[in-house]
Design an enzyme around this catalytic site. Structure first.
Site, PDB file in Angstrom:
ATOM      1  N   CYS A  97       0.829  -1.190   0.000  1.00 57.68           N
ATOM      2  CA  CYS A  97       0.000   0.000   0.000  1.00 57.68           C
ATOM      3  C   CYS A  97       0.867   1.245   0.000  1.00 57.68           C
ATOM      4  CB  CYS A  97      -0.903   0.015   1.240  1.00 57.68           C
ATOM      5  SG  CYS A  97      -1.919  -1.452   1.435  1.00 57.68           S
TER       6      CYS A  97
ATOM      7  N   ILE B 237      -4.459  -7.573  -0.996  1.00 60.03           N
ATOM      8  CA  ILE B 237      -3.725  -8.832  -1.110  1.00 60.03           C
ATOM      9  C   ILE B 237      -4.307  -9.892  -0.188  1.00 60.03           C
ATOM     10  CG2 ILE B 237      -1.465  -9.947  -0.894  1.00 60.03           C
ATOM     11  CD1 ILE B 237      -1.517  -7.904  -3.139  1.00 60.03           C
TER      12      ILE B 237
ATOM     13  N   ASP C  78      -3.598  -9.018   8.645  1.00 61.02           N
ATOM     14  CA  ASP C  78      -2.385  -8.816   9.431  1.00 61.02           C
ATOM     15  C   ASP C  78      -2.330  -7.411  10.020  1.00 61.02           C
ATOM     16  OD1 ASP C  78      -2.068  -7.715   6.904  1.00 61.02           O
ATOM     17  OD2 ASP C  78      -0.042  -8.483   6.585  1.00 61.02           O
TER      18      ASP C  78
ATOM     19  N   ILE D 269      12.485 -11.207 -18.427  1.00 60.37           N
ATOM     20  CA  ILE D 269      12.675 -10.366 -19.596  1.00 60.37           C
ATOM     21  C   ILE D 269      13.943 -10.812 -20.301  1.00 60.37           C
ATOM     22  CG2 ILE D 269      11.395  -8.358 -18.802  1.00 60.37           C
ATOM     23  CD1 ILE D 269      14.029  -7.088 -17.999  1.00 60.37           C
TER      24      ILE D 269
ATOM     25  N   SER E 248      10.843 -12.395  -5.222  1.00 58.41           N
ATOM     26  CA  SER E 248      12.101 -12.043  -5.867  1.00 58.41           C
ATOM     27  C   SER E 248      13.260 -12.725  -5.160  1.00 58.41           C
ATOM     28  CB  SER E 248      12.315 -10.529  -5.855  1.00 58.41           C
ATOM     29  OG  SER E 248      12.826 -10.114  -4.601  1.00 58.41           O
TER      30      SER E 248
END
Length: 646
Positions: free
Chosen positions: A2, A53, A100, A291, A363
């Site tokens: 957010c 989410i 949460d 990519i 990631s």
């Protein structure tokens, strides 16, 4: 994920202008396009932009406790929230949501400022406690999520996820902190806790700030630090097994989501490790995004495909043009302060691609710092062995003289480029490491900056950032020391900043399993020989993943997420670089020597020298001045004092 913002009156309970708060909140619309909410009461305004989410139906913010006296705006994810919720219910707290966010509210009621020590995740939040007339700001241990704040002259304290929300208020001065400018030209980013603006600060990683109405605003306080004890007696095989279990747990925690979830897959070791763990705990095929580059020198797509094929992921690939340089002004606006990591371009593009398929992406960021993966680590350890072979009284004058006399030879084969090595050998470990990672090294900055600029700096050197952190490192192990420095500087100021702004421009949440603080703490107990061995970085990670990833993925040379700056600046961006670096906007600051700017451009574009990194740093600084400063009234002559950084 957010965007949060707000205003807190530190002196009284003056009315907060709703229109101003709305403007601050909407400046971060990209961070949360699903919903936007405001809360105002005397002396307080809270704003929140939501990217939904978890708990899609009832997770709106600001969120309050039962009697409405405590309110929170929160950015991030708490991965252990379900366990904490059970613990808090046992203590008698009642939950109205499954989010949460509400866990943090009741954790504040139960444990006060120590609540942050119980949270496992990435977070930045602000809690208002009306009964205590207190505002509490907190940022996660490794600064995955951003938090900026500014104390105005009238006693109003502003905070926000991005600097643009503070600027949108209209009351914050735009004076630049020239000490931050010095840091930027050394490092390519402004290091925490400074911001580019003299009146604004970033809350440092693992810190909180408690502001009580009617009292002076205190200095932020640390609640966590990593300690490289290196004293874990575990054997290599057991360490491999435990590492896989810890990775699997960290990934599993980050796969909790009520929206589509996937992962970045570059074809490097870290992102491949995350995908392998995801595949192991998921019943459905993992969504992966890569990519490719149309220039083979920068393309890792074939290695990403190896991993995608092995785990039968739903793999999406898009090719990025090697001349994808149209993002310069876009990036300047996104980052709000000068930022010179050119890999922001492909990062922006991979986030753009991922958002077409998922709302959450895992990631591999943070692996190089904790596992010992950077090539520069090996070079630093070689230099350290050489430093230790000679007494400092002999080493400093000998190599200092050689460094001054030896010509700079960027054009020559690497074996003949000894100037940097000589200069590094004349320094201490911390000085040498700072020297090696600097974009413009000390002598280059001294030549670049005008006499006026150097006078305003008053002798300040960005090396002080590293020296300050080194004093708290608690280790003299050569590898552990520079890992600690990177965890405090490069990971925070460069990597996490890059990923947060690029992902949020596309309303994409990025989660970081390799930055789980419990994993980082455990890795810090392991001896350095399990991280860097025989020239192999990330030794333990690679060894542990041999059964799960192709050998060519694990042991190929590291490529990085690079773009062809050298060619751009001698080709399609030749005139743009010349116009920006030699143009009026930089000249108007009075901070740079015109003849040095001219030399950098001429030598690079003629092929005599390689100056792509300094030129990109100047290009992005000029873009920042045009896109951010020139958007409003700015004064560019102020220097923040050291007291403001405490």
């Amino acid at each position: 994920m957010c965007g949060i913002t707000g205003v807190f009156d530190t002196r009284a309970k003056r009315t907060i202008d709703r229109a101003v708060l709305h403007r601050m909140n909407e400046s971060q619309h990209h961070r949360g396009p699903d919903e936007g909410s405001l809360h105002l009461e005397p002396g307080l305004g809270l704003g929140h932009r939501r990217l939904s989410i978890i708990d899609l139906s009832t997770g709106q913010q600001p969120l309050f406790n039962g009697d409405g006296s405590i309110a929170i705006v929160f950015n991030g994810e708490i991965y252990n929230y379900q366990a904490l919720m059970a613990e808090l219910i046992a203590l008698g707290y009642t939950f109205r949501t499954k989010s949460d966010t509400e866990v943090i509210v009741h954790a504040w009621e139960a444990w006060g400022e120590d609540c942050v020590k119980r949270l496992r995740g990435m977070f930045a939040f602000a809690i208002s406690d009306r009964n205590r007339e207190t505002l509490f700001l907190a940022r996660d241990r490794l600064a995955v999520k951003p938090m900026h704040y500014a104390l105005l002259d009238d006693g109003m304290l502003l905070f926000g996820s991005e600097l643009k929300s503070l600027l949108a208020h209209g009351g914050m001065r735009r004076d630049l902190d020239l000490l931050a400018v010095e840091e930027y030209f050394a490092l390519g980013y402004v290091a925490e806790p400074r911001s580019i603006f003299a009146q604004a600060r970033k809350l440092a990683p693992g810190h909180t700030l408690t502001i009580r109405r009617g009292r002076p605003v205190p200095a932020p306080q640390p609640y966590w630090d990593v300690r490289f004890t290196l004293d874990n007696p575990i054997g290599e095989d057991d360490a491999c097994a435990e590492l896989v279990e810890r990775l699997r747990e960290s990934v599993r925690l980050r796969m909790i989501s009520e929206v589509p979830l996937g992962a970045f897959l570059s074809g490097g070791v870290d992102s491949s490790a995350v995908v392998a763990m995801m595949a192991g705990v998921s019943t459905d095929p993992v969504n992966t995004c890569s990519i490719a580059f149309d220039d083979p020198a920068y393309d890792e797509a074939a290695f990403a495909k190896m991993v995608a094929d092995r785990y039968r992921t739903h793999h999406s690939v898009e090719t990025v043009r090697s001349d994808d340089y149209d993002l310069i002004d876009t990036l300047a606006r996104a980052y709000d302060e000068p930022y010179a990591d050119s890999s922001a371009i492909p990062t922006y593009r991979v986030c753009q691609l991922a958002r077409k398929h998922v709302t959450v992406a895992l990631s591999g960021d943070g692996g190089d710092e904790s596992f010992g993966g950077y090539r520069r680590y090996r070079m630093h350890l070689m230099e350290e062995r050489m430093r230790s072979a000679l007494p400092e009284g002999l080493r400093r004058p000998l190599f200092g003289t050689l460094g001054r006399l030896y010509p700079k030879a960027d054009w020559a084969p690497r074996v003949f480029r000894a100037k940097t090595t000589f200069e590094g050998m004349a320094r201490s470990a911390v000085e040498g490491y700072f020297h090696s990672v600097s974009i413009l090294r000390g002598p280059q900055r001294a030549a670049l900056f005008s006499a006026r600029m150097k006078g305003e700096l008053g002798g300040y050197n960005a090396q002080d950032v590293f020296s300050r952190h080194a004093a708290n490192a608690g280790t003299d192990d050569p590898l552990a020391l520079i890992q600690y420095l990177d965890l405090k500087t490069y990971l925070v100021g460069d990597i996490n900043t890059k990923v947060d702004r690029a992902s949020m421009q596309h309303s994409l949440e990025v989660r970081e399993p390799l930055m789980d603080h419990e994993l980082v703490e455990w890795l810090a107990t392991l001896p350095s020989s399990l991280k860097l061995r025989g020239g192999t970085g990330k030794f333990l990670l690679k060894k542990a993943l041999e059964p799960q990833l192709p050998h060519d993925v694990l042991y190929r040379p590291k490529m990085g997420f690079a773009v062809p700056l050298t060619r751009w600046f001698r080709g399609p961006l030749k005139q743009r670089v010349r116009d920006a670096v030699l143009g009026e906007r930089l000249a108007d600051t009075g901070w740079f020597e015109r003849r040095v700017l001219q030399r950098l451009v001429d030598e690079h574009q003629s092929g005599v020298r390689e100056h792509s990194a300094p030129l990109w740093t100047l290009l992005m600084f000029e873009a920042f001045l045009r896109n951010v400063i020139d958007g409003g009234v700015a004064s560019t002559g102020a220097v923040a004092t050291e007291a403001m950084v405490a």
